[in-house]
Design a protein around this motif. Structure first.
Motif, PDB file in Angstrom:
ATOM      1  N   ASN A 175       0.851  -1.194   0.000  1.00  0.00           N
ATOM      2  CA  ASN A 175       0.000   0.000   0.000  1.00  0.00           C
ATOM      3  C   ASN A 175       0.880   1.235   0.000  1.00  0.00           C
ATOM      4  OD1 ASN A 175      -1.709  -2.146   1.730  1.00  0.00           O
ATOM      5  ND2 ASN A 175      -3.072  -0.786   0.607  1.00  0.00           N
ATOM      6  N   ASP A 176       0.288   2.358  -0.354  1.00  0.00           N
ATOM      7  CA  ASP A 176       0.983   3.637  -0.378  1.00  0.00           C
ATOM      8  C   ASP A 176       0.368   4.543   0.687  1.00  0.00           C
ATOM      9  OD1 ASP A 176       2.449   2.708  -2.616  1.00  0.00           O
ATOM     10  OD2 ASP A 176       0.816   3.307  -3.935  1.00  0.00           O
ATOM     11  N   TYR A 177       1.222   5.327   1.351  1.00  0.00           N
ATOM     12  CA  TYR A 177       0.814   6.076   2.540  1.00  0.00           C
ATOM     13  C   TYR A 177       1.106   7.574   2.447  1.00  0.00           C
ATOM     14  CZ  TYR A 177       0.271   1.686   5.075  1.00  0.00           C
ATOM     15  OH  TYR A 177      -0.152   0.458   5.489  1.00  0.00           O
ATOM     16  N   GLY A 178       0.166   8.350   2.944  1.00  0.00           N
ATOM     17  CA  GLY A 178       0.389   9.766   3.186  1.00  0.00           C
ATOM     18  C   GLY A 178       0.275  10.663   1.972  1.00  0.00           C
ATOM     19  N   ILE A 179       0.676  11.888   2.184  1.00  0.00           N
ATOM     20  CA  ILE A 179       0.499  12.953   1.192  1.00  0.00           C
ATOM     21  C   ILE A 179       1.258  12.674  -0.105  1.00  0.00           C
ATOM     22  CG2 ILE A 179       2.356  14.421   2.090  1.00  0.00           C
ATOM     23  CD1 ILE A 179       0.295  16.802   1.620  1.00  0.00           C
ATOM     24  N   PHE A 180       2.388  11.941  -0.017  1.00  0.00           N
ATOM     25  CA  PHE A 180       3.157  11.592  -1.212  1.00  0.00           C
ATOM     26  C   PHE A 180       2.985  10.137  -1.624  1.00  0.00           C
ATOM     27  CE2 PHE A 180       5.610  15.153   0.668  1.00  0.00           C
ATOM     28  CZ  PHE A 180       5.385  16.070  -0.345  1.00  0.00           C
ATOM     29  N   ILE A 220       3.714   7.052  -0.210  1.00  0.00           N
ATOM     30  CA  ILE A 220       4.978   6.334  -0.073  1.00  0.00           C
ATOM     31  C   ILE A 220       4.691   4.850   0.170  1.00  0.00           C
ATOM     32  CG2 ILE A 220       7.003   6.121   1.402  1.00  0.00           C
ATOM     33  CD1 ILE A 220       6.830   9.250   1.668  1.00  0.00           C
ATOM     34  N   ASN A 221       5.353   4.008  -0.605  1.00  0.00           N
ATOM     35  CA  ASN A 221       5.061   2.573  -0.620  1.00  0.00           C
ATOM     36  C   ASN A 221       5.649   1.843   0.585  1.00  0.00           C
ATOM     37  OD1 ASN A 221       5.914  -0.361  -1.652  1.00  0.00           O
ATOM     38  ND2 ASN A 221       4.054   0.328  -2.713  1.00  0.00           N
ATOM     39  N   ASN A 222       4.844   0.944   1.162  1.00  0.00           N
ATOM     40  CA  ASN A 222       5.269   0.239   2.368  1.00  0.00           C
ATOM     41  C   ASN A 222       6.156  -0.978   2.097  1.00  0.00           C
ATOM     42  OD1 ASN A 222       3.388  -1.679   1.510  1.00  0.00           O
ATOM     43  ND2 ASN A 222       2.163  -1.604   3.363  1.00  0.00           N
ATOM     44  N   TYR A 223       6.297  -1.397   0.885  1.00  0.00           N
ATOM     45  CA  TYR A 223       7.192  -2.520   0.612  1.00  0.00           C
ATOM     46  C   TYR A 223       8.651  -2.070   0.662  1.00  0.00           C
ATOM     47  CZ  TYR A 223       9.234  -6.630  -1.600  1.00  0.00           C
ATOM     48  OH  TYR A 223       9.991  -7.749  -1.871  1.00  0.00           O
ATOM     49  N   TYR A 224       8.884  -0.848   0.241  1.00  0.00           N
ATOM     50  CA  TYR A 224      10.251  -0.343   0.155  1.00  0.00           C
ATOM     51  C   TYR A 224      10.622   0.663   1.243  1.00  0.00           C
ATOM     52  CZ  TYR A 224       9.999  -2.410  -4.456  1.00  0.00           C
ATOM     53  OH  TYR A 224       9.830  -3.298  -5.491  1.00  0.00           O
ATOM     54  N   TRP A 225       9.697   1.514   1.639  1.00  0.00           N
ATOM     55  CA  TRP A 225      10.098   2.727   2.347  1.00  0.00           C
ATOM     56  C   TRP A 225       9.670   2.835   3.798  1.00  0.00           C
ATOM     57  CZ3 TRP A 225      13.793   4.758  -0.289  1.00  0.00           C
ATOM     58  CH2 TRP A 225      13.814   4.576  -1.676  1.00  0.00           C
ATOM     59  N   CYS A 226       8.618   2.161   4.221  1.00  0.00           N
ATOM     60  CA  CYS A 226       8.150   2.272   5.608  1.00  0.00           C
ATOM     61  C   CYS A 226       7.648   0.926   6.102  1.00  0.00           C
ATOM     62  CB  CYS A 226       7.062   3.336   5.747  1.00  0.00           C
ATOM     63  SG  CYS A 226       5.530   2.972   4.838  1.00  0.00           S
ATOM     64  N   GLN A 227       7.588   0.770   7.414  1.00  0.00           N
ATOM     65  CA  GLN A 227       7.161  -0.497   8.015  1.00  0.00           C
ATOM     66  C   GLN A 227       5.674  -0.471   8.311  1.00  0.00           C
ATOM     67  OE1 GLN A 227       9.001  -3.426   8.595  1.00  0.00           O
ATOM     68  NE2 GLN A 227       6.901  -4.125   8.846  1.00  0.00           N
ATOM     69  N   PRO A 228       4.889  -1.339   7.660  1.00  0.00           N
ATOM     70  CA  PRO A 228       3.455  -1.368   7.947  1.00  0.00           C
ATOM     71  C   PRO A 228       3.179  -1.930   9.343  1.00  0.00           C
ATOM     72  CG  PRO A 228       4.032  -3.082   6.360  1.00  0.00           C
ATOM     73  CD  PRO A 228       5.272  -2.287   6.619  1.00  0.00           C
ATOM     74  N   ALA A 229       2.076  -1.512   9.911  1.00  0.00           N
ATOM     75  CA  ALA A 229       1.708  -1.921  11.270  1.00  0.00           C
ATOM     76  C   ALA A 229       1.419  -3.412  11.362  1.00  0.00           C
ATOM     77  CB  ALA A 229       0.496  -1.121  11.744  1.00  0.00           C
ATOM     78  N   LEU A 248      11.035   4.080   9.330  1.00  0.00           N
ATOM     79  CA  LEU A 248       9.911   4.588  10.108  1.00  0.00           C
ATOM     80  C   LEU A 248       8.663   3.773   9.868  1.00  0.00           C
ATOM     81  CD1 LEU A 248       8.162   6.290   7.805  1.00  0.00           C
ATOM     82  CD2 LEU A 248       9.815   8.031   8.325  1.00  0.00           C
ATOM     83  N   SER A 249       7.737   3.928  10.772  1.00  0.00           N
ATOM     84  CA  SER A 249       6.434   3.278  10.655  1.00  0.00           C
ATOM     85  C   SER A 249       5.633   3.966   9.559  1.00  0.00           C
ATOM     86  CB  SER A 249       5.702   3.399  11.995  1.00  0.00           C
ATOM     87  OG  SER A 249       4.322   3.231  11.822  1.00  0.00           O
ATOM     88  N   CYS A 250       4.867   3.197   8.818  1.00  0.00           N
ATOM     89  CA  CYS A 250       4.004   3.804   7.804  1.00  0.00           C
ATOM     90  C   CYS A 250       2.991   4.748   8.438  1.00  0.00           C
ATOM     91  CB  CYS A 250       3.293   2.726   6.998  1.00  0.00           C
ATOM     92  SG  CYS A 250       4.401   1.702   6.018  1.00  0.00           S
ATOM     93  N   ASN A 251       2.563   4.444   9.652  1.00  0.00           N
ATOM     94  CA  ASN A 251       1.621   5.335  10.344  1.00  0.00           C
ATOM     95  C   ASN A 251       2.219   6.712  10.589  1.00  0.00           C
ATOM     96  OD1 ASN A 251      -0.430   3.459  10.358  1.00  0.00           O
ATOM     97  ND2 ASN A 251       0.129   2.640  12.353  1.00  0.00           N
TER      98      ASN A 251
END
Length: 140
Positions: A67-72, A74-83, A94-97
């Motif tokens: 999934n992609d998160y936030g104003i830009f 940002i994809n959770n597979y590459y860039w942030c840790q999903p909950a 960082l956390s996707c949240n």
């Protein structure tokens, strides 16, 4: 009892609602964070096309289950840790949240990292922003 359950559900949902910015408020906040002014038109265009300037958006599930998160977006597979604990490279550490809050600092810093590593075309909506864009000078 039903009222309490509804109230509790709303309390948990409220942080995910985020805020809706506009072109100028985003440009001013990013400028205050030190983002170069000559990049602001590009960033505001990406945010407009990715999330309609909304900070609390989680995009629909992608073909690979991410999934992609936030104003830009940002994809959770590459860039942030999903909950949910699903595997992520978590390149932004960082956390996707953390990308869904009213404070856009994490989103901006992570988006800048993505842009430095992959360029503007990392965003699928870049084709809307690759060309002449409205000036952000009227925002300052």
């Amino acid at each position: 009892m039903k009222f309490f359950v509804v109230l509790l559900a709303l309390a948990f949902a409220a942080p995910a609602l985020g805020r809706t910015m506009d072109r100028c408020s985003l440009a001013r906040e990013m400028s205050a964070m030190g983002v170069p002014r000559d990049q602001l038109s590009k960033w505001t265009c990406i945010a407009e096309h990715e999330s309609s300037f909304r900070t609390g958006v989680v995009g629909p599930t992608n073909y690979n289950g991410s999934n992609d998160y936030g104003i830009f977006q940002i994809n959770n597979y590459y860039w942030c840790q999903p909950a949910n604990g699903r595997f992520s490279y978590n390149e932004c550490a960082l956390s996707c949240n953390a990308l869904l809050t009213d404070d856009i600092t994490n989103s901006v810093r992570c988006a800048q990292k993505i842009q430095r590593q992959q360029g503007w075309s990392a965003w699928s909506t870049w084709h809307f922003c690759d060309g002449a864009l409205p000036s952000i000078n009227d925002c300052f």
